[in-house]
Design a protein around this motif. Structure first.
Motif, PDB file in Angstrom:
ATOM      1  N   LEU A 346      -0.036  12.816   8.322  1.00 36.59           N
ATOM      2  CA  LEU A 346      -0.253  12.513   9.733  1.00 36.59           C
ATOM      3  C   LEU A 346       0.953  12.885  10.582  1.00 36.59           C
ATOM      4  CD1 LEU A 346      -2.045   9.046   9.481  1.00 36.59           C
ATOM      5  CD2 LEU A 346      -3.064  11.241  10.104  1.00 36.59           C
ATOM      6  N   GLY A 347       1.909  13.578   9.960  1.00 35.63           N
ATOM      7  CA  GLY A 347       3.074  14.034  10.708  1.00 35.63           C
ATOM      8  C   GLY A 347       3.864  12.877  11.285  1.00 35.63           C
ATOM      9  N   ALA A 348       4.256  13.005  12.551  1.00 34.91           N
ATOM     10  CA  ALA A 348       5.064  11.968  13.203  1.00 34.91           C
ATOM     11  C   ALA A 348       4.299  10.664  13.367  1.00 34.91           C
ATOM     12  CB  ALA A 348       5.543  12.464  14.566  1.00 34.91           C
ATOM     13  N   LEU A 349       2.955  10.709  13.261  1.00 30.72           N
ATOM     14  CA  LEU A 349       2.136   9.502  13.379  1.00 30.72           C
ATOM     15  C   LEU A 349       1.854   8.890  12.017  1.00 30.72           C
ATOM     16  CD1 LEU A 349      -0.463  10.789  15.996  1.00 30.72           C
ATOM     17  CD2 LEU A 349       1.579   9.424  16.428  1.00 30.72           C
ATOM     18  N   GLY A 350       2.588   9.321  10.998  1.00 29.72           N
ATOM     19  CA  GLY A 350       2.268   8.957   9.628  1.00 29.72           C
ATOM     20  C   GLY A 350       2.398   7.501   9.264  1.00 29.72           C
ATOM     21  N   GLY A 351       2.969   6.661  10.116  1.00 33.40           N
ATOM     22  CA  GLY A 351       3.056   5.247   9.828  1.00 33.40           C
ATOM     23  C   GLY A 351       3.905   4.949   8.607  1.00 33.40           C
ATOM     24  N   ILE A 352       3.745   3.744   8.075  1.00 26.56           N
ATOM     25  CA  ILE A 352       4.528   3.299   6.930  1.00 26.56           C
ATOM     26  C   ILE A 352       3.743   3.498   5.637  1.00 26.56           C
ATOM     27  CG2 ILE A 352       5.668   1.315   5.857  1.00 26.56           C
ATOM     28  CD1 ILE A 352       6.068   0.196   8.687  1.00 26.56           C
ATOM     29  N   VAL A 353       2.465   3.120   5.663  1.00 27.11           N
ATOM     30  CA  VAL A 353       1.613   3.200   4.475  1.00 27.11           C
ATOM     31  C   VAL A 353       0.223   3.637   4.908  1.00 27.11           C
ATOM     32  CG1 VAL A 353       0.516   1.884   2.615  1.00 27.11           C
ATOM     33  CG2 VAL A 353       2.875   1.407   3.230  1.00 27.11           C
ATOM     34  N   SER A 354      -0.425   4.441   4.087  1.00 26.45           N
ATOM     35  CA  SER A 354      -1.823   4.810   4.319  1.00 26.45           C
ATOM     36  C   SER A 354      -2.543   4.780   2.977  1.00 26.45           C
ATOM     37  CB  SER A 354      -1.928   6.202   4.963  1.00 26.45           C
ATOM     38  OG  SER A 354      -1.291   7.169   4.150  1.00 26.45           O
ATOM     39  N   THR A 355      -3.865   4.795   3.021  1.00 21.43           N
ATOM     40  CA  THR A 355      -4.658   4.815   1.782  1.00 21.43           C
ATOM     41  C   THR A 355      -5.648   5.975   1.872  1.00 21.43           C
ATOM     42  OG1 THR A 355      -6.191   3.198   2.739  1.00 21.43           O
ATOM     43  CG2 THR A 355      -4.455   2.350   1.332  1.00 21.43           C
ATOM     44  N   PRO A 356      -5.189   7.191   1.600  1.00 23.03           N
ATOM     45  CA  PRO A 356      -6.060   8.361   1.753  1.00 23.03           C
ATOM     46  C   PRO A 356      -7.266   8.312   0.822  1.00 23.03           C
ATOM     47  CG  PRO A 356      -4.017   8.944   0.618  1.00 23.03           C
ATOM     48  CD  PRO A 356      -3.850   7.555   1.102  1.00 23.03           C
ATOM     49  N   VAL A 357      -8.360   8.888   1.282  1.00 21.48           N
ATOM     50  CA  VAL A 357      -9.601   8.947   0.507  1.00 21.48           C
ATOM     51  C   VAL A 357      -9.634  10.257  -0.262  1.00 21.48           C
ATOM     52  CG1 VAL A 357     -12.123   8.983   0.640  1.00 21.48           C
ATOM     53  CG2 VAL A 357     -10.803   7.504   2.179  1.00 21.48           C
ATOM     54  N   VAL A 363      -9.219  14.512  -8.278  1.00 14.73           N
ATOM     55  CA  VAL A 363      -8.878  13.180  -8.781  1.00 14.73           C
ATOM     56  C   VAL A 363      -7.574  12.653  -8.205  1.00 14.73           C
ATOM     57  CG1 VAL A 363     -10.129  13.616 -10.911  1.00 14.73           C
ATOM     58  CG2 VAL A 363      -7.665  14.078 -10.835  1.00 14.73           C
ATOM     59  N   ALA A 364      -6.906  13.442  -7.337  1.00 13.60           N
ATOM     60  CA  ALA A 364      -5.627  12.999  -6.763  1.00 13.60           C
ATOM     61  C   ALA A 364      -5.456  13.560  -5.361  1.00 13.60           C
ATOM     62  CB  ALA A 364      -4.451  13.438  -7.642  1.00 13.60           C
ATOM     63  N   ILE A 365      -4.872  12.740  -4.489  1.00 10.26           N
ATOM     64  CA  ILE A 365      -4.515  13.185  -3.142  1.00 10.26           C
ATOM     65  C   ILE A 365      -3.164  12.574  -2.800  1.00 10.26           C
ATOM     66  CG2 ILE A 365      -5.862  11.289  -2.096  1.00 10.26           C
ATOM     67  CD1 ILE A 365      -6.306  13.120   0.339  1.00 10.26           C
ATOM     68  N   VAL A 366      -2.235  13.401  -2.342  1.00 12.03           N
ATOM     69  CA  VAL A 366      -0.875  12.958  -2.013  1.00 12.03           C
ATOM     70  C   VAL A 366      -0.773  12.815  -0.497  1.00 12.03           C
ATOM     71  CG1 VAL A 366       1.572  13.526  -2.117  1.00 12.03           C
ATOM     72  CG2 VAL A 366       0.083  14.077  -4.048  1.00 12.03           C
ATOM     73  N   GLY A 367      -0.461  11.601  -0.046  1.00 12.15           N
ATOM     74  CA  GLY A 367      -0.382  11.322   1.382  1.00 12.15           C
ATOM     75  C   GLY A 367       1.057  11.164   1.846  1.00 12.15           C
ATOM     76  N   VAL A 368       1.370  11.779   2.976  1.00 11.44           N
ATOM     77  CA  VAL A 368       2.741  11.787   3.502  1.00 11.44           C
ATOM     78  C   VAL A 368       2.823  10.901   4.733  1.00 11.44           C
ATOM     79  CG1 VAL A 368       4.598  13.219   4.387  1.00 11.44           C
ATOM     80  CG2 VAL A 368       3.013  14.148   2.678  1.00 11.44           C
ATOM     81  N   ASN A 369       3.784   9.972   4.744  1.00 15.47           N
ATOM     82  CA  ASN A 369       4.048   9.165   5.925  1.00 15.47           C
ATOM     83  C   ASN A 369       5.264   9.712   6.668  1.00 15.47           C
ATOM     84  OD1 ASN A 369       3.027   6.781   3.677  1.00 15.47           O
ATOM     85  ND2 ASN A 369       1.933   7.011   5.604  1.00 15.47           N
ATOM     86  N   LYS A 370       5.549   9.146   7.818  1.00 11.10           N
ATOM     87  CA  LYS A 370       6.596   9.718   8.664  1.00 11.10           C
ATOM     88  C   LYS A 370       7.989   9.440   8.110  1.00 11.10           C
ATOM     89  CE  LYS A 370       6.882   5.755  11.832  1.00 11.10           C
ATOM     90  NZ  LYS A 370       6.701   5.304  13.237  1.00 11.10           N
ATOM     91  N   ILE A 371       8.934  10.266   8.518  1.00 11.65           N
ATOM     92  CA  ILE A 371      10.338  10.115   8.140  1.00 11.65           C
ATOM     93  C   ILE A 371      11.036   9.211   9.154  1.00 11.65           C
ATOM     94  CG2 ILE A 371      12.527  11.320   7.822  1.00 11.65           C
ATOM     95  CD1 ILE A 371      10.931  13.785   6.967  1.00 11.65           C
ATOM     96  N   VAL A 372      11.761   8.225   8.653  1.00 16.05           N
ATOM     97  CA  VAL A 372      12.510   7.325   9.533  1.00 16.05           C
ATOM     98  C   VAL A 372      13.933   7.191   8.988  1.00 16.05           C
ATOM     99  CG1 VAL A 372      10.487   6.026  10.289  1.00 16.05           C
ATOM    100  CG2 VAL A 372      11.733   5.279   8.256  1.00 16.05           C
ATOM    101  N   GLU A 373      14.884   6.971   9.886  1.00 16.53           N
ATOM    102  CA  GLU A 373      16.262   6.705   9.478  1.00 16.53           C
ATOM    103  C   GLU A 373      16.441   5.205   9.278  1.00 16.53           C
ATOM    104  OE1 GLU A 373      18.912   8.452  12.321  1.00 16.53           O
ATOM    105  OE2 GLU A 373      18.962  10.345  11.234  1.00 16.53           O
ATOM    106  N   ARG A 374      17.000   4.849   8.113  1.00 14.98           N
ATOM    107  CA  ARG A 374      17.192   3.431   7.814  1.00 14.98           C
ATOM    108  C   ARG A 374      18.526   3.230   7.101  1.00 14.98           C
ATOM    109  NH1 ARG A 374      11.984   2.999   5.609  1.00 14.98           N
ATOM    110  NH2 ARG A 374      12.839   2.272   3.627  1.00 14.98           N
ATOM    111  N   PRO A 375      19.132   2.062   7.260  1.00 21.03           N
ATOM    112  CA  PRO A 375      20.347   1.763   6.483  1.00 21.03           C
ATOM    113  C   PRO A 375      19.976   1.500   5.024  1.00 21.03           C
ATOM    114  CG  PRO A 375      19.706  -0.136   7.810  1.00 21.03           C
ATOM    115  CD  PRO A 375      18.797   0.976   8.204  1.00 21.03           C
ATOM    116  N   MET A 376      20.664   2.144   4.113  1.00 20.44           N
ATOM    117  CA  MET A 376      20.430   1.982   2.678  1.00 20.44           C
ATOM    118  C   MET A 376      21.764   1.673   1.997  1.00 20.44           C
ATOM    119  SD  MET A 376      17.161   2.536   2.465  1.00 20.44           S
ATOM    120  CE  MET A 376      16.909   2.737   0.686  1.00 20.44           C
TER     121      MET A 376
END
Length: 424
Positions: A346-357, A363-376
């Motif tokens: 979903l690109g920049a709208l990818g959210g945190i978690v999704s459940t692709p169909v 038998v497999a689908i890889v879903g990409v969520n958005k990139i965010v900067e976080r302290p690690m």
């Protein structure tokens, strides 16, 4: 004068019937050779039906959403000369169908963002007398433009072919209505009681059927993993700076495709198609990656064939080419079929978690969520990193949970140490 009857063509692949999706003409229109008359939907793609003749439309053979058999009468055109049917054999005219089928955008039009009165009052140009249920002819882009401007399309005069409303018509409507800019603000809060019924036809119907079929037949389960993409993003920026002008810009998608290709060497069970009727799992050696792409008519999945044999730039160019073809409605049936595993983002709208169909029979689908900067915390130090989640789904009838987790972990390792993407 004679009549030329165009029948529903045999589109191939053993298809006996197709769905009439959109009319681009109406009774009384003059058409020319090669002009697109209608769009029809097969199980795999939208197909244009062009006119083989010049003439005048005298009858339409069906309504949008109607399933028509191959060989049935699609449209009748009055032509110079004898035509291809005798006068006694001419089909009886049917009730004229709407010029264009409702799309996802028309559903958005009916949402009560604001009452019709205020914005129409702000932009009242020369109005057209249309019935309340009459749908103006306009492209999805024009409909979205009108929605953004607060213009009711049924009030706008179209200057395009067959009265089609163009972007220039919207601007002209605005320009001629500025004198009414003093409409009362209170009208923005007027109650609305209108509603619109939108037939689920064409691509939207196919998407609904496939999604329902996938969720009913496959035993879905999802797995989410967090990935530090700082290093791969740095590599991507470096490659774009060095080679972008000559080879084209890279997005993250070709890196993901490469990571999937490499990880599948150890997890071939993810690159598979399951025929649940025959109870057979097919694992091809080739990796044909479906890339989910949003278009004006809904979600489409064009296929990057033999991703295992492509470079980063080759994959990037093919993804861009296929996405453009899908969004423009130009992707062929072959380009929309045959995938062995799917990548969805979903690109920049990818959210945190999704459940692709799942895209059955895969038998497999890889879903990409958005990139965010976080302290690690890394080696006891707090640092800012670019983080991204992969939200992926699998068919539990074929894929075990442990294998799914290990597969995504392998992708994670490849992206976090991007040099390993290119080590055989």
């Amino acid at each position: 004068m004679g009549t030329h009857v165009i029948k529903m063509p045999d589109i191939g692949e053993g298809i006996a019937e197709v769905e009439l999706s959109v009319w681009h003409v109406k009774v009384g229109d003059m058409v020319v050779e090669d002009q697109v008359l209608a769009d029809v939907m097969t199980d795999k793609a939208m197909v244009d039906i062009p006119s083989p003749v010049h003439g005048k439309v005298i009858a339409l053979g069906g309504q949008p959403g109607e399933v028509m058999a191959v060989g049935s009468v699609l449209i009748s055109i009055e032509v110079e000369g004898a035509g291809n049917v005798k006068a006694s054999a001419q089909p009886a005219p049917v009730k004229e169908a709407p010029v264009a089928a409702p799309t996802v955008e028309t559903a958005v039009e009916s949402k009560p963002v604001a009452a019709a009165a205020p914005k129409a009052a702000v932009c009242q140009g020369p109005m057209v007398a249309r019935e309340a249920d009459e749908r103006p002819l306009a492209s999805p882009a024009v409909r979205k433009h009108a929605l953004d401007l607060g213009i009711q399309l049924r009030l706008v005069r179209g200057t395009g072919p067959a009265g089609r409303i163009l972007h220039d018509d919207l601007e002209a409507y605005l320009a001629q209505g500025q004198s009414n800019a003093s409409a009362p603000v209170a009208a923005a809060y007027a109650q609305r009681h209108d509603e619109e019924q939108i037939p689920v036809i064409g691509m939207r119907r196919k998407i609904a059927q496939r999604m329902q079929d996938a969720t009913q037949r496959a035993a879905h389960f999802s797995y989410v993993e967090e990935i530090d993409v700082t290093a791969v993003e740095e590599l991507r920026a470096h490659l774009n700076e060095k080679h972008g002008a000559t080879r084209g810009k890279l997005t993250l998608l070709p890196f993901l495709v490469r990571a999937m290709v490499v990880a599948l060497r150890d997890f071939p069970q993810m690159n598979a198609r399951y025929d649940d009727e025959a109870q057979v799992i097919t694992r091809p050696g080739a990796v044909h990656v479906g890339v989910a792409t949003q278009s004006a008519v809904g979600l489409m999945v064009p296929v990057v064939r033999h991703a295992e044999a492509r470079s980063l730039w080759d994959n990037a160019a093919e993804i861009a080419r296929l996405a453009t073809a899908a969004r423009n409605g130009k992707a062929s049936r072959d380009e929309l079929s045959g995938s062995t595993i799917t990548l969805t983002s979903l690109g920049a709208l990818g959210g945190i978690v999704s459940t692709p169909v799942l895209n059955l029979p895969e038998v497999a689908i890889v879903g990409v969520n958005k990139i965010v900067e976080r302290p690690m915390v890394i080696k006891g130090q707090i640092v800012i990193r670019k983080m991204m989640n992969l939200s992926s789904s699998f068919d539990h009838r074929v894929v075990d949970g442990m294998d799914a987790a290990l597969f995504i972990q392998a992708i994670r390792g490849l992206l976090e140490q991007p040099a390993t993407l290119f080590v055989d």
